[in-house]
Design a protein around this motif. Structure first.
Motif, PDB file in Angstrom:
ATOM      1  N   THR A  59       3.697  -3.779 -10.718  1.00  0.00           N
ATOM      2  CA  THR A  59       2.333  -4.233 -10.502  1.00  0.00           C
ATOM      3  C   THR A  59       1.395  -3.565 -11.490  1.00  0.00           C
ATOM      4  OG1 THR A  59       0.575  -4.481  -8.853  1.00  0.00           O
ATOM      5  CG2 THR A  59       1.840  -2.439  -8.780  1.00  0.00           C
ATOM      6  N   GLN A  60       0.256  -4.190 -11.690  1.00  0.00           N
ATOM      7  CA  GLN A  60      -0.811  -3.562 -12.470  1.00  0.00           C
ATOM      8  C   GLN A  60      -1.878  -2.971 -11.557  1.00  0.00           C
ATOM      9  OE1 GLN A  60      -2.214  -6.417 -15.370  1.00  0.00           O
ATOM     10  NE2 GLN A  60      -0.360  -6.213 -16.586  1.00  0.00           N
ATOM     11  N   LEU A  61      -1.706  -3.136 -10.249  1.00  0.00           N
ATOM     12  CA  LEU A  61      -2.676  -2.608  -9.294  1.00  0.00           C
ATOM     13  C   LEU A  61      -2.579  -1.090  -9.199  1.00  0.00           C
ATOM     14  CD1 LEU A  61      -2.249  -5.161  -6.359  1.00  0.00           C
ATOM     15  CD2 LEU A  61      -4.138  -5.039  -8.004  1.00  0.00           C
ATOM     16  N   PRO A  62      -3.701  -0.413  -8.950  1.00  0.00           N
ATOM     17  CA  PRO A  62      -3.641   1.028  -8.691  1.00  0.00           C
ATOM     18  C   PRO A  62      -2.959   1.286  -7.349  1.00  0.00           C
ATOM     19  CG  PRO A  62      -5.882   0.214  -8.390  1.00  0.00           C
ATOM     20  CD  PRO A  62      -5.070  -0.934  -8.912  1.00  0.00           C
ATOM     21  N   VAL A  63      -2.477   2.489  -7.170  1.00  0.00           N
ATOM     22  CA  VAL A  63      -1.684   2.823  -5.990  1.00  0.00           C
ATOM     23  C   VAL A  63      -2.459   2.587  -4.691  1.00  0.00           C
ATOM     24  CG1 VAL A  63      -2.235   5.299  -5.998  1.00  0.00           C
ATOM     25  CG2 VAL A  63      -0.070   4.498  -5.006  1.00  0.00           C
ATOM     26  N   GLU A  64      -3.759   2.822  -4.675  1.00  0.00           N
ATOM     27  CA  GLU A  64      -4.547   2.605  -3.454  1.00  0.00           C
ATOM     28  C   GLU A  64      -4.526   1.129  -3.054  1.00  0.00           C
ATOM     29  OE1 GLU A  64      -6.000   6.234  -5.542  1.00  0.00           O
ATOM     30  OE2 GLU A  64      -5.721   4.167  -6.204  1.00  0.00           O
ATOM     31  N   LYS A  65      -4.574   0.241  -4.027  1.00  0.00           N
ATOM     32  CA  LYS A  65      -4.527  -1.203  -3.747  1.00  0.00           C
ATOM     33  C   LYS A  65      -3.134  -1.614  -3.281  1.00  0.00           C
ATOM     34  CE  LYS A  65      -8.725  -2.461  -4.652  1.00  0.00           C
ATOM     35  NZ  LYS A  65      -9.597  -2.877  -3.561  1.00  0.00           N
ATOM     36  N   VAL A  66      -2.105  -0.988  -3.828  1.00  0.00           N
ATOM     37  CA  VAL A  66      -0.740  -1.264  -3.364  1.00  0.00           C
ATOM     38  C   VAL A  66      -0.626  -0.908  -1.890  1.00  0.00           C
ATOM     39  CG1 VAL A  66       1.699  -0.602  -3.589  1.00  0.00           C
ATOM     40  CG2 VAL A  66       0.309  -0.967  -5.652  1.00  0.00           C
ATOM     41  N   LEU A  67      -1.149   0.254  -1.519  1.00  0.00           N
ATOM     42  CA  LEU A  67      -1.125   0.682  -0.117  1.00  0.00           C
ATOM     43  C   LEU A  67      -1.900  -0.301   0.758  1.00  0.00           C
ATOM     44  CD1 LEU A  67      -0.301   2.788   1.998  1.00  0.00           C
ATOM     45  CD2 LEU A  67      -2.408   4.033   1.434  1.00  0.00           C
ATOM     46  N   GLU A  68      -3.057  -0.759   0.297  1.00  0.00           N
ATOM     47  CA  GLU A  68      -3.840  -1.738   1.067  1.00  0.00           C
ATOM     48  C   GLU A  68      -3.047  -3.026   1.292  1.00  0.00           C
ATOM     49  OE1 GLU A  68      -7.689  -2.602  -0.660  1.00  0.00           O
ATOM     50  OE2 GLU A  68      -8.181  -0.461  -0.778  1.00  0.00           O
ATOM     51  N   HIS A  69      -2.373  -3.517   0.264  1.00  0.00           N
ATOM     52  CA  HIS A  69      -1.555  -4.726   0.409  1.00  0.00           C
ATOM     53  C   HIS A  69      -0.449  -4.501   1.443  1.00  0.00           C
ATOM     54  CE1 HIS A  69      -2.880  -7.679  -2.625  1.00  0.00           C
ATOM     55  NE2 HIS A  69      -3.293  -6.621  -3.305  1.00  0.00           N
ATOM     56  N   CYS A  70       0.196  -3.351   1.378  1.00  0.00           N
ATOM     57  CA  CYS A  70       1.293  -3.062   2.315  1.00  0.00           C
ATOM     58  C   CYS A  70       0.782  -3.013   3.755  1.00  0.00           C
ATOM     59  CB  CYS A  70       1.983  -1.753   1.938  1.00  0.00           C
ATOM     60  SG  CYS A  70       2.891  -1.849   0.375  1.00  0.00           S
ATOM     61  N   LYS A  71      -0.355  -2.381   3.976  1.00  0.00           N
ATOM     62  CA  LYS A  71      -0.921  -2.297   5.326  1.00  0.00           C
ATOM     63  C   LYS A  71      -1.318  -3.681   5.836  1.00  0.00           C
ATOM     64  CE  LYS A  71      -0.046   1.876   5.581  1.00  0.00           C
ATOM     65  NZ  LYS A  71       1.265   2.110   6.199  1.00  0.00           N
TER      66      LYS A  71
END
Length: 169
Positions: A59-71
């Motif tokens: 992904t090109q998303l920052p890690v905080e956005k990855v966590l948001e998607h997962c939640k």
């Protein structure tokens, strides 16, 4: 592109929620590969056995956005945001690794459960055997072999039939 490893687990309608989670992850990120699915006992509470696996995405998303998607994906699959840590799960998605990032705040990276739980380490070692833990400087394959030497290792069995996941072979 960041290389991200995600741990998935479910002990409620396991096949349905794991498959739904994988589809949602493939919609949010670039799916690369997955480990086998493993059957493990509930850890920390009495409950139904879990299905666990690890998925690699980019992904090109920052890690905080990855966590948001997962939640968000967890909640779309019936997970309550305020559920107890040690309780049944329709879908649990943990960010295990984001490149070689090391951080203490959420999401903690690398995820500490990698070195504590067979249901995280074995599937991770399966798809990232030669990748090195950014803090311990050991490969996940070597860490798994060392884990296997411990007398109290957790009961973990690869599933034989995962035809229901053929779209994520």
């Amino acid at each position: 592109m960041a290389v991200v490893f995600l741990g998935l687990g479910s002990n409620i309608d396991k096949e349905q929620h794991i498959l739904s989670g994988l589809r949602a992850l493939a919609d949010s990120f670039t799916y690369q590969r997955r480990s086998r699915v493993f059957l493990s006992e509930a850890v920390g509470f009495k409950g139904s056995d879990f299905y666990n696996l690890v998925v690699e995405v980019t992904t090109q998303l920052p890690v905080e956005k990855v966590l948001e998607h997962c939640k968000r994906i967890e909640q779309e699959n019936g997970r309550k945001p305020d559920s107890a840590k040690y309780s049944p799960r329709s879908l649990d998605i943990d960010v295990l690794l984001y490149d070689d990032m090391v951080r203490e705040k959420a999401p903690q990276l690398p995820r500490h459960e990698i070195i504590e739980n067979a249901f995280v380490l074995w599937p991770l070692a399966e798809i990232a055997e030669n990748r090195q833990h950014p803090v311990l400087k050991k490969t996940y394959g070597a860490m798994w072999r060392q884990y296997c030497e411990q007398p109290e290792q957790q009961n973990l069995t690869p599933l034989e039939n995962t035809d229901w996941l053929k779209e994520f072979a």
